[in-house]
Design a protein around this motif. Structure first.
Motif, PDB file in Angstrom:
ATOM      1  N   SER A 212      -1.995  -4.936  -6.905  1.00 18.12           N
ATOM      2  CA  SER A 212      -2.971  -3.929  -6.482  1.00 18.12           C
ATOM      3  C   SER A 212      -2.615  -2.574  -7.075  1.00 18.12           C
ATOM      4  O   SER A 212      -1.446  -2.312  -7.417  1.00 18.12           O
ATOM      5  CB  SER A 212      -2.997  -3.824  -4.964  1.00 18.12           C
ATOM      6  N   PRO A 213      -3.592  -1.679  -7.199  1.00 21.05           N
ATOM      7  CA  PRO A 213      -3.275  -0.319  -7.645  1.00 21.05           C
ATOM      8  C   PRO A 213      -2.216   0.346  -6.769  1.00 21.05           C
ATOM      9  O   PRO A 213      -1.297   0.990  -7.281  1.00 21.05           O
ATOM     10  CB  PRO A 213      -4.623   0.402  -7.560  1.00 21.05           C
ATOM     11  N   ALA A 214      -2.322   0.193  -5.454  1.00 19.48           N
ATOM     12  CA  ALA A 214      -1.336   0.811  -4.561  1.00 19.48           C
ATOM     13  C   ALA A 214       0.051   0.220  -4.799  1.00 19.48           C
ATOM     14  O   ALA A 214       1.066   0.938  -4.797  1.00 19.48           O
ATOM     15  CB  ALA A 214      -1.751   0.623  -3.108  1.00 19.48           C
ATOM     16  N   GLY A 215       0.110  -1.088  -5.024  1.00 23.90           N
ATOM     17  CA  GLY A 215       1.388  -1.732  -5.297  1.00 23.90           C
ATOM     18  C   GLY A 215       1.999  -1.267  -6.603  1.00 23.90           C
ATOM     19  O   GLY A 215       3.224  -1.119  -6.718  1.00 23.90           O
ATOM     20  N   VAL A 221       7.010   4.451  -8.551  1.00 17.59           N
ATOM     21  CA  VAL A 221       7.810   5.428  -7.801  1.00 17.59           C
ATOM     22  C   VAL A 221       9.215   4.888  -7.564  1.00 17.59           C
ATOM     23  O   VAL A 221      10.214   5.609  -7.688  1.00 17.59           O
ATOM     24  CB  VAL A 221       7.120   5.800  -6.480  1.00 17.59           C
ATOM     25  N   ARG A 222       9.320   3.594  -7.246  1.00 18.57           N
ATOM     26  CA  ARG A 222      10.643   2.988  -7.052  1.00 18.57           C
ATOM     27  C   ARG A 222      11.479   3.029  -8.328  1.00 18.57           C
ATOM     28  O   ARG A 222      12.711   3.110  -8.280  1.00 18.57           O
ATOM     29  CB  ARG A 222      10.507   1.542  -6.576  1.00 18.57           C
ATOM     30  N   GLU A 223      10.791   3.000  -9.486  1.00 20.06           N
ATOM     31  CA  GLU A 223      11.496   3.048 -10.767  1.00 20.06           C
ATOM     32  C   GLU A 223      11.859   4.475 -11.178  1.00 20.06           C
ATOM     33  O   GLU A 223      12.463   4.682 -12.227  1.00 20.06           O
ATOM     34  CB  GLU A 223      10.633   2.414 -11.855  1.00 20.06           C
ATOM     35  N   GLY A 224      11.465   5.457 -10.358  1.00 21.97           N
ATOM     36  CA  GLY A 224      11.855   6.831 -10.640  1.00 21.97           C
ATOM     37  C   GLY A 224      10.741   7.740 -11.104  1.00 21.97           C
ATOM     38  O   GLY A 224      10.979   8.913 -11.414  1.00 21.97           O
ATOM     39  N   TRP A 225       9.512   7.237 -11.193  1.00 22.89           N
ATOM     40  CA  TRP A 225       8.383   8.079 -11.565  1.00 22.89           C
ATOM     41  C   TRP A 225       8.064   9.041 -10.420  1.00 22.89           C
ATOM     42  O   TRP A 225       8.235   8.709  -9.247  1.00 22.89           O
ATOM     43  CB  TRP A 225       7.148   7.226 -11.841  1.00 22.89           C
ATOM     44  N   GLY A 226       7.551  10.222 -10.775  1.00 16.67           N
ATOM     45  CA  GLY A 226       7.035  11.115  -9.761  1.00 16.67           C
ATOM     46  C   GLY A 226       5.757  10.558  -9.170  1.00 16.67           C
ATOM     47  O   GLY A 226       5.021   9.820  -9.836  1.00 16.67           O
ATOM     48  N   GLU A 227       5.461  10.927  -7.923  1.00 20.47           N
ATOM     49  CA  GLU A 227       4.276  10.394  -7.245  1.00 20.47           C
ATOM     50  C   GLU A 227       2.997  10.707  -8.022  1.00 20.47           C
ATOM     51  O   GLU A 227       2.147   9.828  -8.212  1.00 20.47           O
ATOM     52  CB  GLU A 227       4.198  10.972  -5.832  1.00 20.47           C
ATOM     53  N   ASP A 228       2.838  11.951  -8.473  1.00 16.03           N
ATOM     54  CA  ASP A 228       1.622  12.336  -9.189  1.00 16.03           C
ATOM     55  C   ASP A 228       1.505  11.599 -10.517  1.00 16.03           C
ATOM     56  O   ASP A 228       0.409  11.147 -10.898  1.00 16.03           O
ATOM     57  CB  ASP A 228       1.602  13.847  -9.436  1.00 16.03           C
ATOM     58  N   GLU A 229       2.608  11.476 -11.234  1.00 13.77           N
ATOM     59  CA  GLU A 229       2.617  10.789 -12.519  1.00 13.77           C
ATOM     60  C   GLU A 229       2.269   9.317 -12.343  1.00 13.77           C
ATOM     61  O   GLU A 229       1.491   8.740 -13.109  1.00 13.77           O
ATOM     62  CB  GLU A 229       3.997  10.951 -13.157  1.00 13.77           C
ATOM     63  N   ALA A 230       2.835   8.692 -11.320  1.00 14.93           N
ATOM     64  CA  ALA A 230       2.564   7.287 -11.046  1.00 14.93           C
ATOM     65  C   ALA A 230       1.099   7.075 -10.664  1.00 14.93           C
ATOM     66  O   ALA A 230       0.447   6.133 -11.122  1.00 14.93           O
ATOM     67  CB  ALA A 230       3.478   6.789  -9.927  1.00 14.93           C
ATOM     68  N   GLN A 231       0.560   7.960  -9.832  1.00 16.78           N
ATOM     69  CA  GLN A 231      -0.832   7.840  -9.421  1.00 16.78           C
ATOM     70  C   GLN A 231      -1.774   8.029 -10.603  1.00 16.78           C
ATOM     71  O   GLN A 231      -2.795   7.339 -10.725  1.00 16.78           O
ATOM     72  CB  GLN A 231      -1.149   8.872  -8.335  1.00 16.78           C
ATOM     73  N   TYR A 232      -1.415   8.928 -11.509  1.00 12.13           N
ATOM     74  CA  TYR A 232      -2.254   9.185 -12.691  1.00 12.13           C
ATOM     75  C   TYR A 232      -2.349   7.929 -13.558  1.00 12.13           C
ATOM     76  O   TYR A 232      -3.438   7.551 -13.997  1.00 12.13           O
ATOM     77  CB  TYR A 232      -1.672  10.339 -13.491  1.00 12.13           C
ATOM     78  N   LEU A 233      -1.210   7.271 -13.804  1.00  9.75           N
ATOM     79  CA  LEU A 233      -1.244   6.057 -14.618  1.00  9.75           C
ATOM     80  C   LEU A 233      -2.024   4.959 -13.914  1.00  9.75           C
ATOM     81  O   LEU A 233      -2.797   4.223 -14.545  1.00  9.75           O
ATOM     82  CB  LEU A 233       0.178   5.590 -14.927  1.00  9.75           C
ATOM     83  N   THR A 234      -1.862   4.855 -12.610  1.00 13.10           N
ATOM     84  CA  THR A 234      -2.626   3.866 -11.858  1.00 13.10           C
ATOM     85  C   THR A 234      -4.118   4.095 -12.000  1.00 13.10           C
ATOM     86  O   THR A 234      -4.903   3.143 -12.151  1.00 13.10           O
ATOM     87  CB  THR A 234      -2.228   3.911 -10.370  1.00 13.10           C
ATOM     88  N   GLU A 235      -4.529   5.354 -11.979  1.00 15.39           N
ATOM     89  CA  GLU A 235      -5.950   5.672 -12.109  1.00 15.39           C
ATOM     90  C   GLU A 235      -6.495   5.242 -13.466  1.00 15.39           C
ATOM     91  O   GLU A 235      -7.690   4.957 -13.599  1.00 15.39           O
ATOM     92  CB  GLU A 235      -6.185   7.161 -11.895  1.00 15.39           C
ATOM     93  N   MET A 236      -5.639   5.191 -14.489  1.00 16.26           N
ATOM     94  CA  MET A 236      -6.092   4.672 -15.776  1.00 16.26           C
ATOM     95  C   MET A 236      -6.525   3.214 -15.635  1.00 16.26           C
ATOM     96  O   MET A 236      -7.584   2.812 -16.137  1.00 16.26           O
ATOM     97  CB  MET A 236      -4.983   4.781 -16.826  1.00 16.26           C
ATOM     98  N   PHE A 237      -5.727   2.415 -14.942  1.00 16.36           N
ATOM     99  CA  PHE A 237      -6.083   1.014 -14.757  1.00 16.36           C
ATOM    100  C   PHE A 237      -7.334   0.870 -13.898  1.00 16.36           C
ATOM    101  O   PHE A 237      -8.176  -0.006 -14.152  1.00 16.36           O
ATOM    102  CB  PHE A 237      -4.910   0.249 -14.132  1.00 16.36           C
ATOM    103  N   VAL A 238      -7.475   1.712 -12.886  1.00 16.01           N
ATOM    104  CA  VAL A 238      -8.688   1.686 -12.060  1.00 16.01           C
ATOM    105  C   VAL A 238      -9.912   1.964 -12.926  1.00 16.01           C
ATOM    106  O   VAL A 238     -10.948   1.283 -12.812  1.00 16.01           O
ATOM    107  CB  VAL A 238      -8.578   2.713 -10.915  1.00 16.01           C
ATOM    108  N   LEU A 239      -9.794   2.935 -13.819  1.00 14.85           N
ATOM    109  CA  LEU A 239     -10.892   3.251 -14.727  1.00 14.85           C
ATOM    110  C   LEU A 239     -11.186   2.080 -15.662  1.00 14.85           C
ATOM    111  O   LEU A 239     -12.354   1.697 -15.859  1.00 14.85           O
ATOM    112  CB  LEU A 239     -10.555   4.491 -15.545  1.00 14.85           C
ATOM    113  N   LEU A 240     -10.148   1.493 -16.240  1.00 15.82           N
ATOM    114  CA  LEU A 240     -10.351   0.391 -17.176  1.00 15.82           C
ATOM    115  C   LEU A 240     -11.029  -0.796 -16.513  1.00 15.82           C
ATOM    116  O   LEU A 240     -11.824  -1.504 -17.140  1.00 15.82           O
ATOM    117  CB  LEU A 240      -9.017  -0.049 -17.776  1.00 15.82           C
ATOM    118  N   GLU A 241     -10.747  -1.012 -15.227  1.00 18.34           N
ATOM    119  CA  GLU A 241     -11.353  -2.130 -14.515  1.00 18.34           C
ATOM    120  C   GLU A 241     -12.859  -1.948 -14.311  1.00 18.34           C
ATOM    121  O   GLU A 241     -13.564  -2.906 -14.012  1.00 18.34           O
ATOM    122  CB  GLU A 241     -10.650  -2.345 -13.179  1.00 18.34           C
TER     123      GLU A 241
END
Length: 278
Positions: A212-215, A221-241
């Motif tokens: 899931s996008p949330a997952g 974030v667990r791998e060390g990404w910042g919350e905003d950076e991680a959410q931004y990349l996730t939004e790319m996948f949401v857009l692509l879908e």
């Protein structure tokens, strides 16, 4: 050889360093500007911009990850006598709508379009090379890339084609004025379909797993990404879908006069370089 100077903003980045090398090989005078290079340039420290732009004819712009600064740099470029802008952006940006992904690129496009300078915009789909580097390298090496991507294909483009296209446009003043080129690979692949030849060529048991996008955000974030950076990349996948950027174009051939490189060709080169091994 022309005496006109081209400045590459972000010249040490993934795309910028490739474009800079190609321009130098063509004999084009290049000012390679970046935070870590010999010519200092920082999107968030305007005091150094005028020095970077002084005497420049053409600017190649890879926008920063936030909206806004490109407007100010473009204004400085106009005042400095820069005549041409070439901007790298994202595939299908006109169709991104209200997506939380890409405000940086859309802002940069607005800045370039609003200028009085000769301008060309190169919109590239996701790079095949993303599978050999961040953010996709660690999951494939572990054998199970977990991504929020399903059945919607992505026309992955080889980064070498993007760099070739940018170098060609930068080296051909007047020929690409006002154009927006959509640069994609020759066909669309789902992430699962892209992982399959990587597994076969490398001999590694790699299988795509959809999460899931949330997952995905939580995993980054667990791998060390910042919350905003991680959410931004996730939004790319949401857009692509949504499928709005799943289409392919023939504009690599328009710019370069040859077909785009295949994903399989990238896989063979990356496998030879052991890109999939930790």
């Amino acid at each position: 050889m022309s005496n006109d100077i081209t400045v590459a903003l972000g010249a040490t980045g993934t795309t910028g360093r490739r474009v800079t090398a190609r321009l130098r090989l063509r004999g084009t005078p290049v000012r390679a500007a970046s935070r870590s290079g010999r010519t200092p340039f920082d999107w968030f420290h305007p005091a150094g911009w005028d020095q970077v732009l002084r005497g420049v004819t053409t600017a190649c712009v890879v926008p920063p990850p936030v909206p806004g600064p490109v407007h100010d740099v473009v204004a400085r470029a106009e005042a400095a006598g820069v005549r041409r802008l070439v901007l790298l952006s994202g595939h299908g940006a006109d169709d991104w709508g209200d997506s939380a992904f890409g405000p940086d690129m859309r802002s940069a496009e607005d800045a370039v379009r609003g200028s009085a300078l000769e301008r060309t915009i190169l919109r590239a789909s996701n790079f095949a090379q993303d599978f050999g580097g961040q953010p996709f390298r660690a999951p494939p090496a572990a054998g199970e890339p977990a991504l929020p991507a399903g059945a919607v294909p992505e026309p992955f483009i080889d980064l070498e084609d993007v760099a070739d296209g940018a170098a060609a446009v930068l080296s051909e003043p007047g020929q690409h004025a006002g154009r927006v080129y959509e640069l994609t690979g020759p066909c669309g692949l789902t992430w699962a379909e892209a992982v399959e030849p990587i597994s076969r060529a490398s001999g590694l048991p790699i299988v795509h797993r959809r999460i899931s996008p949330a997952g995905y955000t939580a995993a980054l974030v667990r791998e060390g990404w910042g919350e905003d950076e991680a959410q931004y990349l996730t939004e790319m996948f949401v857009l692509l879908e949504r499928g709005t950027a799943a289409w392919t174009s023939d504009e690599v051939a328009t710019v370069l006069g040859c077909a785009p490189r295949t994903f399989e060709g990238f896989v063979l080169r990356a496998t030879a370089a052991e890109a999939w091994r930790c």
